[in-house]
Structures are given as structure tokens and as C-alpha cells.
Enzyme design. Structure first.
Site, mmCIF file in Angstrom:
data_model
loop_
_atom_site.group_PDB
_atom_site.id
_atom_site.type_symbol
_atom_site.label_atom_id
_atom_site.label_comp_id
_atom_site.label_asym_id
_atom_site.label_seq_id
_atom_site.Cartn_x
_atom_site.Cartn_y
_atom_site.Cartn_z
ATOM 1 N N ARG A 250 -9.556 -1.494 -4.702
ATOM 2 C CA ARG A 250 -10.017 -0.495 -3.746
ATOM 3 C C ARG A 250 -11.506 -0.708 -3.530
ATOM 4 O O ARG A 250 -12.250 -1.021 -4.461
ATOM 5 C CB ARG A 250 -9.756 0.923 -4.244
ATOM 6 C CG ARG A 250 -8.296 1.337 -4.251
ATOM 7 C CD ARG A 250 -7.730 1.442 -2.831
ATOM 8 N NE ARG A 250 -6.352 1.913 -2.811
ATOM 9 C CZ ARG A 250 -5.285 1.133 -2.842
ATOM 10 N NH1 ARG A 250 -5.446 -0.187 -2.923
ATOM 11 N NH2 ARG A 250 -4.065 1.639 -2.794
ATOM 12 N N GLU A 278 -12.413 1.753 4.889
ATOM 13 C CA GLU A 278 -11.475 0.764 5.398
ATOM 14 C C GLU A 278 -10.976 1.295 6.738
ATOM 15 O O GLU A 278 -10.230 2.283 6.762
ATOM 16 C CB GLU A 278 -10.307 0.615 4.423
ATOM 17 C CG GLU A 278 -9.557 -0.682 4.536
ATOM 18 C CD GLU A 278 -8.577 -0.845 3.377
ATOM 19 O OE1 GLU A 278 -8.895 -1.547 2.404
ATOM 20 O OE2 GLU A 278 -7.505 -0.230 3.458
ATOM 21 N N HIS A 297 -6.565 -5.866 4.325
ATOM 22 C CA HIS A 297 -5.687 -5.253 3.319
ATOM 23 C C HIS A 297 -4.276 -5.849 3.423
ATOM 24 O O HIS A 297 -3.281 -5.123 3.493
ATOM 25 C CB HIS A 297 -5.635 -3.733 3.496
ATOM 26 C CG HIS A 297 -5.289 -3.010 2.227
ATOM 27 N ND1 HIS A 297 -5.741 -1.749 1.939
ATOM 28 C CD2 HIS A 297 -4.504 -3.364 1.167
ATOM 29 C CE1 HIS A 297 -5.267 -1.345 0.766
ATOM 30 N NE2 HIS A 297 -4.513 -2.319 0.277
#
Length: 339
Positions: A250, A278, A297
Site C-alpha cells: 500500500r 491512488e 495496481h
């Protein structure tokens, strides 16, 4: 008794977003679930407060959940008196499995182990590619349209006896360690909870030593209150010149401002599948930084890899329905260490 009664067909329903169900559970997977249990036909439950959802919940023994599943809170459980198990077709269950589920004694399974594999594969690829400086050398080759003298390749390029640091022996971190075994690299590990470093074939070190000694550091710690900002400016500053920081965990685990400064200065390189936030703002300097590779991602399960998640969920449902219990259970007491 928490498992289904042997010989009985449990009643099950899908609880997730419609898009997640369409992506992860193809016709073959749905048919396999239908062989095991009485599966409530679509549409899937993406809102557990509707009259239809409450009618379905009143009859289900098991929920097959996925991305977009609403929280299974006290009100939902009150409407689902027969519910005894949750099989999750993705990794983390934090978004929908609540304290009320644990207090009810509901059994929970997760496909985190299946989702760990593609993340580990991505990480291995990036470790090896960055060791050969593939991105940088490809850019130089494109610009020059001529091959450099390969006999003058710096001795910093290559993967032989490279030192790789793994931050956290999570499911993914352990799988990366496993995938690294055939390669001629030295692996260091920081994880304060690990007691089997020798069995893993790694050298256990403290956090500061990990960053100071490694050519590549790969972050695999979950984002918890205790790990937010764990990779500090000081740790980033201690990295070797030209070292690589890989983050598939993360973004908030890393001090992104310090990382950005170090990458822009050309002191370290970064491979980031996650950022904070993000997505990064369009004008963020990392987008144009030659020492940073940012991917959207994508390390986790996507495309044909979703089938692995579905197959694990089907297998777990079959085990539970037979009375054998889950092979991949999620334990309440382990939640503090899970993503």
C-alpha cells in the site's frame, strides 16, 4: 457446530458487486458452485438492505463474497439467522467481515493465498528486470539507436549475488522468498514476528539494516495503524545509491514525499504498483521521473488469474459443505497482522 451438516446441501448466495461477479465467477465456476450447494440465481446481492436481499439472507447458510460486498454488520446478520460461513473470492476481508461476524462464530475463508501468487510473480519480475536495469537501458537504446559497448557495462548491473530485502513475511512476502530460491541472490528479511527465518532460507535483520544493506527492497507489509509511514525518510536515505524500492503493498506504508525526492535526485529507483493517493495527481513529479516505474495496481489477480480465485472459492465451499472445514481460514486473532 459451524460446518455444514455432511450430506446436506447448503443454500448459498453471491454477495459482491455485479462487476466483480462477472469478472471472477465465469459460467464454469458458477456451475461448480451449483453442484455443491443450492445457489441463489442472479442478480447478485450488492445491496443487503433491499427486500429481495433480506428474503435471500433469511435462507442462506453461506455467502460467497467478493469485491464490493457490503459490510456484514449486526443488521445484516439479524436478517440472516442461518448464516454460518463466508467464502471470499478475493484477499482482504476487512471491508465486509465485521466484529458481529466473529461474535456470531461465522467461519470465514479467503482467497488471499491465491491472490498472493501473481503479486509475488510481478515482484520477482521487477526484481530481476531492475537488477539488469532493463527500463533505463531500453530508454538509452531508444534514444541512441545504437548499442553501447557491452564490455563496459558497470558491475552494478546484473542479478548475481544481488542482495534483496523483503519487508514482511506476509503471504506474498513468503511467496517472493520462495520464488527467489533458484536465483543467485542473498535474501534478507525484516519481520519482527518471524521465528522461522532459517527455515525460510533468509537472514533476519533489523529494519535499518535491511535498507542499508540491500540492492533491492520489496515492501510486503499490510497497511495497519502501526505500519503507516513505516518506510521513513531516514530509511530511504540509508539506501545504497542506485538501489531499488519496490512497493506492491500500500502506498501509505512509504513516506512518498521522501521517496519522490530521492527518485527525482537520481539517488534511488522505484517500482510502484501502489501510491498514496491512488491515482497520483496528474501533475505529480513521479509521473515524469525517469527513475520511477508506476503501474496501475495490476500486480494482484487480473484477467485469467481471476480463475484461480474462483477455483479456490469453489474448493473451499466444497470442503465446508462436506464438513471438512476450510483449508484457508481467516482467524479473528490474526486480523491485526493481515491486510
Amino acid at each position: 457446530m459451524t460446518e455444514a451438516t455432511p450430506g446436506a446441501r447448503p443454500r448459498a448466495a453471491l454477495a459482491m458487486s455485479a462487476d466483480a461477479a462477472a469478472a471472477v465467477l465465469d459460467a464454469e465456476s458458477l456451475a461448480a458452485l451449483g453442484e455443491i450447494c443450492d445457489l441463489v440465481p442472479p442478480p447478485v446481492l450488492d445491496d443487503l438492505t433491499t427486500p429481495r436481499a433480506r428474503a435471500v439472507l433469511a435462507e442462506v447458510d453461506l455467502l460467497v463474497t467478493g469485491w464490493g460486498c457490503p459490510p456484514l454488520d449486526e443488521a445484516v446478520l439479524a436478517a440472516a439467522p442461518r448464516l454460518r460461513a463466508v467464502v471470499h473470492t478475493a484477499g482482504s476481508v476487512r471491508g465486509h467481515v465485521t466484529d458481529a461476524c466473529w461474535e456470531r462464530g461465522i467461519e470465514v475463508s479467503s482467497a488471499a493465498a491465491a491472490n498472493a501468487l501473481p503479486v509475488a510473480e510481478y515482484t520477482l519480475a521487477m526484481i530481476l528486470l531492475s537488477g539488469k536495469e532493463v527500463l533505463e537501458r531500453a530508454h538509452a537504446y531508444r534514444a541512441a539507436r545504437a548499442r553501447a559497448d557491452w564490455l563496459r557495462t558497470p558491475r552494478t548491473v546484473g542479478n548475481y549475488r544481488r542482495t534483496v530485502g523483503i519487508l514482511s513475511a506476509s503471504l506474498i512476502g513468503r511467496r517472493v522468498i520462495e520464488l527467489l530460491r533458484p536465483h543467485d541472490v542473498d535474501v534478507l528479511l525484516y519481520d519482527p514476528y518471524v521465528t522461522d527465518a532459517d527455515a525460510l532460507g533468509v537472514e533476519r535483520v533489523e529494519l535499518a539494516e535491511l535498507f542499508a544493506r540491500c540492492d533491492t527492497v520489496s515492501v510486503h507489509t499490510p497497511l495497519l495503524p502501526t505500519t503507516r509511514g513505516l518506510v521513513t525518510q531516514e530509511l530511504i536515505g540509508a539506501m545504497r545509491p542506485g538501489a531499488v524500492l519496490i512497493n506492491t503493498a500500500r502506498g501509505a506504508v512509504v513516506d512518498q514525499e521522501a521517496l519522490t525526492e530521492a527518485a527525482l535526485a537520481g539517488r534511488i529507483r522505484a517500482v510502484l504498483d501502489v501510491t498514496e493517493p491512488e491515482v497520483l495527481p496528474a501533475d505529480h513529479p513521479l509521473w515524469e521521473c525517469e527513475n520511477a516505474l508506476i503501474t496501475p495496481h495490476l500486480a494482484g489477480s487480473q484477467g485469467n488469474e481471476w480463475r484461480r480465485l474462483a477455483e479456490l472459492a469453489v474448493a473451499e465451499t466444497a470442503r465446508w459443505a462436506s464438513g471438512a472445514g476450510f483449508l484457508h481460514p481467516v482467524r479473528r486473532e490474526r486480523l491485526a497482522f493481515l491486510a
